[in-house]
Design an enzyme around this catalytic site. Structure first.
Site, PDB file in Angstrom:
ATOM      1  N   HIS A   9       0.908  -1.178   0.178  1.00  0.00           N
ATOM      2  CA  HIS A   9       0.059   0.168  -0.004  1.00  0.00           C
ATOM      3  C   HIS A   9       0.817   1.360   0.084  1.00  0.00           C
ATOM      4  O   HIS A   9       0.335   2.469   0.014  1.00  0.00           O
ATOM      5  CB  HIS A   9      -0.962  -0.126   1.122  1.00  0.00           C
ATOM      6  CG  HIS A   9      -2.127  -1.042   0.931  1.00  0.00           C
ATOM      7  ND1 HIS A   9      -2.983  -1.222  -0.389  1.00  0.00           N
ATOM      8  CD2 HIS A   9      -2.198  -2.418   1.401  1.00  0.00           C
ATOM      9  CE1 HIS A   9      -3.467  -2.406  -0.393  1.00  0.00           C
ATOM     10  NE2 HIS A   9      -3.209  -3.059   0.776  1.00  0.00           N
ATOM     11  N   HIS A  42       2.845  -8.128  -2.974  1.00  0.00           N
ATOM     12  CA  HIS A  42       1.644  -9.051  -4.009  1.00  0.00           C
ATOM     13  C   HIS A  42       1.442  -8.437  -5.215  1.00  0.00           C
ATOM     14  O   HIS A  42       0.947  -7.305  -5.333  1.00  0.00           O
ATOM     15  CB  HIS A  42       0.325  -8.912  -2.955  1.00  0.00           C
ATOM     16  CG  HIS A  42      -0.772  -9.620  -3.598  1.00  0.00           C
ATOM     17  ND1 HIS A  42      -1.935  -9.851  -3.198  1.00  0.00           N
ATOM     18  CD2 HIS A  42      -0.742 -10.573  -4.520  1.00  0.00           C
ATOM     19  CE1 HIS A  42      -2.760 -10.536  -3.914  1.00  0.00           C
ATOM     20  NE2 HIS A  42      -2.389 -11.193  -4.628  1.00  0.00           N
ATOM     21  N   ARG A  44      -0.546  -8.514  -7.882  1.00  0.00           N
ATOM     22  CA  ARG A  44      -1.722  -9.055  -8.329  1.00  0.00           C
ATOM     23  C   ARG A  44      -1.848  -8.991  -9.849  1.00  0.00           C
ATOM     24  O   ARG A  44      -1.343  -8.244 -10.509  1.00  0.00           O
ATOM     25  CB  ARG A  44      -2.868  -7.922  -7.666  1.00  0.00           C
ATOM     26  CG  ARG A  44      -3.263  -8.243  -6.126  1.00  0.00           C
ATOM     27  CD  ARG A  44      -4.022  -7.176  -5.734  1.00  0.00           C
ATOM     28  NE  ARG A  44      -4.756  -7.813  -4.501  1.00  0.00           N
ATOM     29  CZ  ARG A  44      -5.605  -8.405  -4.318  1.00  0.00           C
ATOM     30  NH1 ARG A  44      -6.292  -8.945  -5.239  1.00  0.00           N
ATOM     31  NH2 ARG A  44      -6.096  -8.487  -2.963  1.00  0.00           N
ATOM     32  N   ARG A  48      -2.936  -3.430  -9.298  1.00  0.00           N
ATOM     33  CA  ARG A  48      -3.529  -2.254  -8.548  1.00  0.00           C
ATOM     34  C   ARG A  48      -2.483  -1.626  -7.888  1.00  0.00           C
ATOM     35  O   ARG A  48      -2.689  -0.405  -7.497  1.00  0.00           O
ATOM     36  CB  ARG A  48      -4.799  -2.670  -7.826  1.00  0.00           C
ATOM     37  CG  ARG A  48      -4.616  -3.512  -6.782  1.00  0.00           C
ATOM     38  CD  ARG A  48      -5.700  -3.820  -5.751  1.00  0.00           C
ATOM     39  NE  ARG A  48      -6.746  -4.906  -6.465  1.00  0.00           N
ATOM     40  CZ  ARG A  48      -7.735  -5.438  -6.131  1.00  0.00           C
ATOM     41  NH1 ARG A  48      -7.873  -5.180  -4.779  1.00  0.00           N
ATOM     42  NH2 ARG A  48      -8.593  -6.347  -6.741  1.00  0.00           N
ATOM     43  N   GLU A  69       3.828 -12.620  -2.994  1.00  0.00           N
ATOM     44  CA  GLU A  69       2.486 -13.062  -2.977  1.00  0.00           C
ATOM     45  C   GLU A  69       2.041 -13.054  -4.636  1.00  0.00           C
ATOM     46  O   GLU A  69       2.249 -12.152  -5.260  1.00  0.00           O
ATOM     47  CB  GLU A  69       1.663 -12.504  -2.311  1.00  0.00           C
ATOM     48  CG  GLU A  69       2.084 -12.776  -0.775  1.00  0.00           C
ATOM     49  CD  GLU A  69       1.136 -11.915   0.280  1.00  0.00           C
ATOM     50  OE1 GLU A  69       0.506 -10.939  -0.280  1.00  0.00           O
ATOM     51  OE2 GLU A  69       1.013 -12.463   1.414  1.00  0.00           O
ATOM     52  N   THR A 100      -7.640  -9.579   0.067  1.00  0.00           N
ATOM     53  CA  THR A 100      -7.530 -10.924   0.050  1.00  0.00           C
ATOM     54  C   THR A 100      -8.798 -11.355   1.214  1.00  0.00           C
ATOM     55  O   THR A 100      -8.842 -10.702   2.294  1.00  0.00           O
ATOM     56  CB  THR A 100      -6.577 -11.647   0.448  1.00  0.00           C
ATOM     57  OG1 THR A 100      -5.513 -11.301  -0.574  1.00  0.00           O
ATOM     58  CG2 THR A 100      -6.582 -13.051   0.313  1.00  0.00           C
ATOM     59  N   GLU A 150       0.650 -20.186   5.172  1.00  0.00           N
ATOM     60  CA  GLU A 150       0.679 -19.241   5.750  1.00  0.00           C
ATOM     61  C   GLU A 150      -1.105 -18.990   6.424  1.00  0.00           C
ATOM     62  O   GLU A 150      -1.967 -19.087   5.269  1.00  0.00           O
ATOM     63  CB  GLU A 150       0.683 -17.785   5.195  1.00  0.00           C
ATOM     64  CG  GLU A 150       0.432 -16.356   5.618  1.00  0.00           C
ATOM     65  CD  GLU A 150       0.744 -15.154   4.934  1.00  0.00           C
ATOM     66  OE1 GLU A 150       1.573 -15.069   4.191  1.00  0.00           O
ATOM     67  OE2 GLU A 150       0.261 -14.205   5.511  1.00  0.00           O
TER      68      GLU A 150
HETATM   69  C1  DXP Z   1      -2.703 -12.508   1.292  1.00  0.00           C
HETATM   70  C2  DXP Z   1      -3.061 -11.309   1.992  1.00  0.00           C
HETATM   71  O1  DXP Z   1      -3.440 -11.353   3.034  1.00  0.00           O
HETATM   72  C3  DXP Z   1      -2.155 -10.099   1.568  1.00  0.00           C
HETATM   73  O2  DXP Z   1      -0.946 -10.394   1.625  1.00  0.00           O
HETATM   74  C4  DXP Z   1      -2.546  -9.552   0.393  1.00  0.00           C
HETATM   75  O3  DXP Z   1      -1.641  -8.850  -0.327  1.00  0.00           O
HETATM   76  C5  DXP Z   1      -3.874  -8.446   0.511  1.00  0.00           C
HETATM   77  O4  DXP Z   1      -4.002  -7.991  -0.701  1.00  0.00           O
HETATM   78  P1  DXP Z   1      -3.708  -6.438  -0.647  1.00  0.00           P
HETATM   79  O5  DXP Z   1      -2.447  -6.054  -0.415  1.00  0.00           O
HETATM   80  O6  DXP Z   1      -4.035  -6.231  -2.181  1.00  0.00           O
HETATM   81  O7  DXP Z   1      -4.895  -5.785   0.371  1.00  0.00           O
HETATM   82  N1  LIG Z   2      -0.321 -12.162   3.785  1.00  0.00           N
HETATM   83  C1  LIG Z   2      -0.568 -11.100   4.757  1.00  0.00           C
HETATM   84  C2  LIG Z   2       0.068  -9.951   4.262  1.00  0.00           C
HETATM   85  O1  LIG Z   2       1.082 -10.084   3.637  1.00  0.00           O
HETATM   86  C3  LIG Z   2      -0.234  -8.392   4.696  1.00  0.00           C
HETATM   87  O2  LIG Z   2      -1.562  -8.464   5.038  1.00  0.00           O
HETATM   88  P1  LIG Z   2      -2.212  -7.080   5.497  1.00  0.00           P
HETATM   89  O3  LIG Z   2      -1.553  -6.885   6.848  1.00  0.00           O
HETATM   90  O4  LIG Z   2      -1.722  -6.079   4.506  1.00  0.00           O
HETATM   91  O5  LIG Z   2      -3.805  -7.313   5.786  1.00  0.00           O
END
Ligand code: DXP
Ligand SMILES: NCC(=O)COP(=O)(O)O
Length: 240
Positions: A9, A42, A44, A48, A69, A100, A150
């Site tokens: 983020h 992550h 995606r 995004r 991820e 997620t 995880e």
């Molecule tokens: C798998 C998980 O819980 C998070 O690591 C994932 O990255 C959430 O997606 P966003 O970062 O797009 O919120």
């Molecule tokens: N897999 C969880 C992660 O990487 C972070 O999740 P969040 O703390 O952004 O909800």
């Protein structure tokens, strides 16, 4: 316990104006300087937040284990085999989701999941499946050849503090099943200062991934302070 910071983020904020800052790589470096021992991103399918260039730069410029991820798709496996992160965590993705929403449907996964794990394991990448803390998906993850699971902590984190006990009991039970199945047990999603302690106190959990809350908190106290405070809470919980 390894704290792996998810910097997705930071990229969300950067993409808001289509420019170069804040830089997710600089944020990751600041997290490591503050004591975090890993970085999670992550990539995606809809890009995004984290973009392909971010993945390449994170691997090249951040001196810490990179946990990528991604969805279990041919496109993502090819990217992982090219970039060679320390670890890959296969997560579910739905285009319309805000974030997620739960663990992978491992029990009903098609043949590609096993193939993806075989190729990633074969390349020496630490593999993990993002799953609900239930025996069946955890045991299936082990049978498919994942090195780790995880555990999805979202239901626990999102619950009101006085309603968390059953969710934490489920996580504890899942962690025991994971280690009993020969898996490394990690946890993540939605964790914050108020609830990280319950998960950190689970002895079988050896790594947590924390992102959205910590990056949000950084707006008020700075990323270094947020990382140090989260580490202190984890250490306090581990010490019992
Ligand atoms: C798998 C998980 O819980 C998070 O690591 C994932 O990255 C959430 O997606 P966003 O970062 O797009 O919120
Ligand atoms: N897999 C969880 C992660 O990487 C972070 O999740 P969040 O703390 O952004 O909800």
């Amino acid at each position: 316990m390894v704290l792996s910071i998810n910097v997705d983020h930071v990229a969300t904020l950067r993409n808001a104006r289509g420019g170069h800052f804040p830089d997710p790589v600089a944020a990751a470096q600041a997290c490591i300087e503050a004591g975090a021992e890993g970085i999670t991103i992550h990539l995606r399918e809809d890009r995004r937040h984290i973009r392909d260039r971010d993945v390449e730069r994170m691997k090249a410029e951040v001196a810490a284990p990179l946990n990528l991820e991604m969805a279990a798709t041919e496109e993502m496996v090819a990217i992982a085999l090219r970039v060679m992160p320390h670890a890959v965590c296969l997560v579910p993705e739905k285009r319309q989701e805000l974030t997620t929403e739960g663990g992978l449907d491992v029990l009903n996964a098609g043949p590609f999941l096993a193939e993806a794990l075989k190729r990633l394991n074969g390349a020496g990448i630490r593999t993990s499946l993002f799953v609900e803390a239930d025996a069946a998906p955890i045991e299936r993850a082990a049978a498919l050849g994942a090195a780790c699971v995880e555990l999805h902590t979202g239901l626990y984190a999102d619950a009101a503090p006085d309603s968390r006990a059953p969710h934490l009991a489920r996580l504890r039970a899942g962690a025991a099943v994971a280690v009993g199945a020969g898996l490394q047990c990690h946890a993540g999603h939605g964790l914050d200062y108020g609830c990280v302690g319950g998960v950190a106190a689970i002895p079988e959990v050896t790594e947590v991934s924390i992102g959205h809350f910590l990056i949000s908190q950084s707006v008020f106290e700075g990323i270094g302070s947020a990382v140090r405070r989260m580490l202190a809470l984890i250490d306090e919980a581990r010490a019992g």
